[in-house]
Write a protein that holds these residues in place. Structure first.
Motif, mmCIF file in Angstrom:
data_model
loop_
_atom_site.group_PDB
_atom_site.id
_atom_site.type_symbol
_atom_site.label_atom_id
_atom_site.label_comp_id
_atom_site.label_asym_id
_atom_site.label_seq_id
_atom_site.Cartn_x
_atom_site.Cartn_y
_atom_site.Cartn_z
ATOM 1 N N TYR A 47 -12.168 48.033 40.602
ATOM 2 C CA TYR A 47 -13.052 47.295 39.707
ATOM 3 C C TYR A 47 -14.380 46.919 40.369
ATOM 4 C CZ TYR A 47 -10.454 43.573 42.098
ATOM 5 O OH TYR A 47 -9.840 42.786 43.043
ATOM 6 N N LEU A 48 -14.616 47.340 41.629
ATOM 7 C CA LEU A 48 -15.862 46.996 42.318
ATOM 8 C C LEU A 48 -16.842 48.169 42.432
ATOM 9 C CD1 LEU A 48 -14.438 44.741 45.163
ATOM 10 C CD2 LEU A 48 -15.622 44.024 43.083
ATOM 11 N N TYR A 49 -16.442 49.338 41.924
ATOM 12 C CA TYR A 49 -17.331 50.505 42.018
ATOM 13 C C TYR A 49 -18.641 50.263 41.270
ATOM 14 C CZ TYR A 49 -18.831 55.373 42.063
ATOM 15 O OH TYR A 49 -19.539 56.535 42.253
ATOM 16 N N ASP A 50 -18.561 49.657 40.081
ATOM 17 C CA ASP A 50 -19.790 49.385 39.331
ATOM 18 C C ASP A 50 -20.666 48.361 40.046
ATOM 19 O OD1 ASP A 50 -17.924 47.354 38.757
ATOM 20 O OD2 ASP A 50 -18.735 46.989 36.773
ATOM 21 N N ASP A 51 -20.049 47.463 40.814
ATOM 22 C CA ASP A 51 -20.833 46.504 41.614
ATOM 23 C C ASP A 51 -21.594 47.233 42.716
ATOM 24 O OD1 ASP A 51 -19.944 43.633 40.711
ATOM 25 O OD2 ASP A 51 -18.129 44.823 40.821
ATOM 26 N N PHE A 52 -20.951 48.238 43.320
ATOM 27 C CA PHE A 52 -21.612 49.019 44.350
ATOM 28 C C PHE A 52 -22.800 49.785 43.753
ATOM 29 C CE2 PHE A 52 -21.931 52.904 47.028
ATOM 30 C CZ PHE A 52 -22.366 52.274 48.193
ATOM 31 N N LEU A 53 -22.590 50.392 42.596
ATOM 32 C CA LEU A 53 -23.695 51.099 41.938
ATOM 33 C C LEU A 53 -24.833 50.138 41.605
ATOM 34 C CD1 LEU A 53 -21.838 53.521 39.490
ATOM 35 C CD2 LEU A 53 -22.804 54.041 41.735
ATOM 36 N N ASP A 72 -11.377 39.969 51.523
ATOM 37 C CA ASP A 72 -11.330 40.933 52.622
ATOM 38 C C ASP A 72 -12.240 42.127 52.303
ATOM 39 O OD1 ASP A 72 -10.618 41.779 55.130
ATOM 40 O OD2 ASP A 72 -8.722 42.680 54.510
ATOM 41 N N LEU A 73 -13.458 41.802 51.846
ATOM 42 C CA LEU A 73 -14.413 42.796 51.383
ATOM 43 C C LEU A 73 -15.625 42.790 52.314
ATOM 44 C CD1 LEU A 73 -15.026 44.772 48.978
ATOM 45 C CD2 LEU A 73 -16.241 42.849 47.921
ATOM 46 N N ASN A 74 -15.943 43.956 52.872
ATOM 47 C CA ASN A 74 -17.081 44.091 53.782
ATOM 48 C C ASN A 74 -18.200 44.884 53.133
ATOM 49 O OD1 ASN A 74 -16.273 43.066 56.632
ATOM 50 N ND2 ASN A 74 -14.487 44.181 55.896
ATOM 51 N N LEU A 125 -14.457 35.883 40.735
ATOM 52 C CA LEU A 125 -14.497 37.276 40.304
ATOM 53 C C LEU A 125 -13.802 37.435 38.946
ATOM 54 C CD1 LEU A 125 -15.389 40.083 41.462
ATOM 55 C CD2 LEU A 125 -13.057 40.323 42.289
ATOM 56 N N PHE A 126 -12.621 36.829 38.776
ATOM 57 C CA PHE A 126 -11.900 36.888 37.506
ATOM 58 C C PHE A 126 -12.716 36.263 36.382
ATOM 59 C CE2 PHE A 126 -7.698 36.968 39.992
ATOM 60 C CZ PHE A 126 -7.623 38.343 39.920
ATOM 61 N N LYS A 127 -13.338 35.119 36.669
ATOM 62 C CA LYS A 127 -14.132 34.427 35.651
ATOM 63 C C LYS A 127 -15.345 35.243 35.230
ATOM 64 C CE LYS A 127 -13.465 29.484 35.876
ATOM 65 N NZ LYS A 127 -14.053 28.200 36.268
ATOM 66 N N LEU A 139 -19.542 49.611 50.920
ATOM 67 C CA LEU A 139 -18.723 48.511 50.417
ATOM 68 C C LEU A 139 -17.286 48.905 50.738
ATOM 69 C CD1 LEU A 139 -18.924 45.795 48.902
ATOM 70 C CD2 LEU A 139 -18.492 47.058 46.788
ATOM 71 N N ILE A 140 -16.601 48.069 51.509
ATOM 72 C CA ILE A 140 -15.327 48.457 52.114
ATOM 73 C C ILE A 140 -14.261 47.405 51.808
ATOM 74 C CG2 ILE A 140 -14.166 49.003 54.288
ATOM 75 C CD1 ILE A 140 -17.067 49.400 55.459
ATOM 76 N N GLY A 141 -13.119 47.877 51.336
ATOM 77 C CA GLY A 141 -12.020 46.957 51.072
ATOM 78 C C GLY A 141 -10.713 47.698 50.895
ATOM 79 N N LYS A 142 -9.637 46.935 50.770
ATOM 80 C CA LYS A 142 -8.321 47.546 50.555
ATOM 81 C C LYS A 142 -8.306 48.244 49.208
ATOM 82 C CE LYS A 142 -5.814 44.618 53.669
ATOM 83 N NZ LYS A 142 -4.799 43.610 53.888
#
Length: 198
Positions: free
Chosen positions: A184-190, A80-82, A31-33, A175-178
């Motif tokens: 930084y994952l909102y754009d991935d969900f979109l 820990d991402l569902n 993810l960082f890369k 998309l569910i996570g802590k």
């Protein structure tokens, strides 16, 4: 005899220290890369549609966060991402709409029903304003975010939720996570919602 064993151990230690360590990157490193975007997207199929999902996801049999028995559930254990996808038919939507008795369209009824169900599982929560989702896929959609802690533990969890109307079938994505990992994952969900195809 002991000299042979000692020589063998010295040779083995030389081989192990001389060879570079071979290990796989974990999901967080990937993810960082990838500039904090989920990498390695592939198209997956689910009940009449397809969409792009990272290859880091693997099948999960955890159904605690879905309504339908035939929901697709995926997980990235390192993060820990569902993720889940569920299909509601037009008749499902009409029944939900009848129970709520205040909605003009089915996509809002299905989405709001799901949001109410999610809120009922949380001890305290914040729900964002519902808004129209991305139109790049050509299908109407709505999106919303819920943050809250469950009755079981005190961790604050973020739920990105989107409902897409694909020819009178209504697909709810989560998309569910802590909370600390989800900004930084909102754009991935979109991007998942944008990639929906029939």
């Amino acid at each position: 005899m002991k000299l042979i064993h000692l020589s063998f151990l010295i040779l083995l230690s030389f081989l192990f220290t001389a060879c570079p360590e071979i290990r796989q990157e974990n999901a967080q490193e990937k993810l960082f890369k990838n500039n904090m975007d989920l990498p390695d997207l592939k198209r997956v199929n689910y009940h009449g549609i397809s969409f792009k999902l990272s290859k880091l996801f693997e099948d999960s049999y955890d159904t605690d966060f879905v309504i339908k028995d035939d929901a697709m559930t995926q997980i990235i254990r390192d993060l820990d991402l569902n993720f889940s996808a569920e299909k509601f038919s037009k008749s499902d939507a009409e029944m939900i709409k009848f129970q709520l008795s205040e909605y003009l369209d089915n996509v809002d009824a299905v989405h709001d029903h799901y949001v109410y169900k999610r809120q009922s599982t949380l001890e305290s929560y914040f729900t964002s304003v519902k808004k129209k989702g991305p139109r790049e896929s050509g299908y109407p959609s709505v999106i919303q975010t819920i943050e809250g802690s469950s009755y079981l533990d005190g961790d604050t969890v973020t739920y990105f939720m989107g409902t897409v109307d694909v020819n009178d079938n209504y697909y709810v994505f989560q998309l569910i996570g802590k909370k600390q990992h989800m900004g930084y994952l909102y754009d991935d969900f979109l991007a998942i919602l944008k990639s929906v195809k029939r």
